[in-house]
Design a protein around this motif. Sequence first.
Motif, short mmCIF file in Angstrom:
data_model
loop_
_atom_site.label_atom_id
_atom_site.label_comp_id
_atom_site.label_asym_id
_atom_site.label_seq_id
_atom_site.Cartn_x
_atom_site.Cartn_y
_atom_site.Cartn_z
N ALA A 30 0.85 -1.20 0.00
CA ALA A 30 0.00 0.00 0.00
C ALA A 30 0.88 1.24 0.00
O ALA A 30 1.90 1.31 0.70
N LEU A 31 0.48 2.23 -0.78
CA LEU A 31 1.23 3.48 -0.83
C LEU A 31 0.98 4.34 0.40
O LEU A 31 1.89 4.98 0.93
N HIS A 32 -0.28 4.35 0.88
CA HIS A 32 -0.64 5.31 1.92
C HIS A 32 -1.93 4.89 2.60
O HIS A 32 -2.70 4.10 2.06
N TYR A 33 -2.14 5.42 3.81
CA TYR A 33 -3.41 5.30 4.52
C TYR A 33 -4.02 6.68 4.67
O TYR A 33 -3.34 7.62 5.09
N LEU A 34 -5.29 6.80 4.33
CA LEU A 34 -6.05 8.00 4.64
C LEU A 34 -7.01 7.63 5.77
O LEU A 34 -7.96 6.85 5.55
N VAL A 35 -6.75 8.15 6.96
CA VAL A 35 -7.55 7.79 8.12
C VAL A 35 -8.74 8.73 8.22
O VAL A 35 -8.60 9.95 8.29
N LYS A 36 -9.94 8.15 8.20
CA LYS A 36 -11.17 8.94 8.28
C LYS A 36 -11.35 9.52 9.68
O LYS A 36 -11.01 8.86 10.67
N PRO A 37 -11.88 10.74 9.79
CA PRO A 37 -12.27 11.64 8.68
C PRO A 37 -11.07 12.46 8.21
O PRO A 37 -10.50 13.24 8.96
N TYR A 38 -10.64 12.26 6.99
CA TYR A 38 -9.54 13.02 6.43
C TYR A 38 -10.10 14.26 5.74
O TYR A 38 -11.30 14.37 5.49
N GLN A 39 -9.23 15.21 5.42
CA GLN A 39 -9.62 16.47 4.80
C GLN A 39 -9.08 16.55 3.37
O GLN A 39 -8.17 15.80 2.99
N GLU A 40 -9.61 17.47 2.61
CA GLU A 40 -9.14 17.64 1.23
C GLU A 40 -7.66 18.00 1.19
O GLU A 40 -6.94 17.61 0.26
N ALA A 41 -7.19 18.72 2.20
CA ALA A 41 -5.77 19.07 2.26
C ALA A 41 -4.90 17.82 2.38
O ALA A 41 -3.78 17.77 1.84
N ASP A 42 -5.38 16.80 3.07
CA ASP A 42 -4.65 15.54 3.19
C ASP A 42 -4.53 14.87 1.83
O ASP A 42 -3.48 14.31 1.47
N LEU A 43 -5.61 14.94 1.05
CA LEU A 43 -5.60 14.34 -0.28
C LEU A 43 -4.67 15.11 -1.21
O LEU A 43 -3.97 14.52 -2.04
N ALA A 44 -4.63 16.44 -1.06
CA ALA A 44 -3.75 17.26 -1.89
C ALA A 44 -2.29 16.89 -1.65
O ALA A 44 -1.50 16.76 -2.59
N ALA A 45 -1.92 16.70 -0.38
CA ALA A 45 -0.55 16.31 -0.05
C ALA A 45 -0.22 14.94 -0.63
O ALA A 45 0.89 14.70 -1.13
N LEU A 46 -1.19 14.04 -0.59
CA LEU A 46 -0.99 12.70 -1.15
C LEU A 46 -0.78 12.77 -2.66
O LEU A 46 0.10 12.11 -3.21
N PHE A 47 -1.57 13.58 -3.35
CA PHE A 47 -1.44 13.68 -4.80
C PHE A 47 -0.11 14.32 -5.20
O PHE A 47 0.42 14.02 -6.27
N ASP A 48 0.42 15.19 -4.37
CA ASP A 48 1.74 15.75 -4.65
C ASP A 48 2.81 14.67 -4.64
O ASP A 48 3.83 14.77 -5.34
N GLU A 49 2.59 13.61 -3.85
CA GLU A 49 3.49 12.46 -3.85
C GLU A 49 3.19 11.54 -5.02
O GLU A 49 4.10 11.04 -5.68
N ILE A 50 1.92 11.33 -5.30
CA ILE A 50 1.51 10.43 -6.38
C ILE A 50 2.01 10.92 -7.73
O ILE A 50 2.41 10.12 -8.59
N ILE A 51 2.03 12.23 -7.92
CA ILE A 51 2.45 12.79 -9.21
C ILE A 51 3.87 12.36 -9.58
O ILE A 51 4.23 12.26 -10.75
N LYS A 52 4.70 12.08 -8.58
CA LYS A 52 6.08 11.66 -8.84
C LYS A 52 6.15 10.22 -9.34
O LYS A 52 7.18 9.79 -9.86
N ARG A 53 5.06 9.48 -9.17
CA ARG A 53 5.08 8.06 -9.48
C ARG A 53 4.35 7.70 -10.76
O ARG A 53 4.57 6.63 -11.32
N PHE A 54 3.46 8.59 -11.21
CA PHE A 54 2.66 8.26 -12.37
C PHE A 54 3.37 8.58 -13.67
O PHE A 54 4.23 9.45 -13.73
N SER A 55 2.97 7.88 -14.70
CA SER A 55 3.52 8.08 -16.03
C SER A 55 3.31 9.53 -16.47
O SER A 55 2.22 10.07 -16.35
N ILE A 56 4.36 10.13 -16.99
CA ILE A 56 4.27 11.52 -17.43
C ILE A 56 3.42 11.67 -18.68
O ILE A 56 3.08 12.78 -19.08
#
Length: 244
Positions: free
Chosen positions: A99-125
Amino acid sequence: MRIAIVDDIVSERETLKEWVTAQAARLSFDASVSCYASGTDFLACAEKKHFDLVFLDIYMGNENGMDTANHLRRFDSDCLLVFTTTSPDHALEGFRVRALHYLVKPYQEADLAALFDEIIKRFSITDRYIEINATGGTHRLRFQDILYAEHYQHQIYVYNTDGGKYVTRQTFREFTTALTDERFFLCSRGVLVNMEHAEDFDGTDFILKGGKRVSVSRSLAKAAHTAFCDYLFKNFKNSGRRDY
């Protein structure tokens, strides 16, 4: 980018879909988001077509998301897996299914934004794009299809790999800010090149496939050489495997 959200609670599925869609747009990723109320429904689709990213609830009625993850890993070792859960107690099991990450409920949109900043480094350009207003309306240009761009008489001319040219009226700073990708190099105050399509740099010009030359200002020549070498080296290391 194909994204799945697996959660048995409708409101949580819809909220997460809204946030995920917003983050993909913020980072200029072309994403399709599908929602599933059970792991069984999700696996039936995942076995037919690969998902790049899945948000998987662990506690879903009579199903356990961890069982779904274990089943997924039997036929898909590449999909990025994010658990959404009310408890991080399954950390060890999550490690076993990578697993890449855990989002523990109730999470906020800011938590998802930080996660996507990490995900962008891993996805195909190849999934990234830019939208510009040009002749005929709004056009979506994939990063990989852009050869180079130049600013001339208050307009930006964007040249594509298919031989097309798009003309848009905006500041060059606004245009280049959207191209946050290591393959793009700013050759001068008004010229940007996509090193993905460069065959060589001779000290003064980038030589693109097909012979087109894009000049680099003298003050940036050393930086251009370094950037091009770094880009070639990284892509040489990544050749032959998925860019995650």
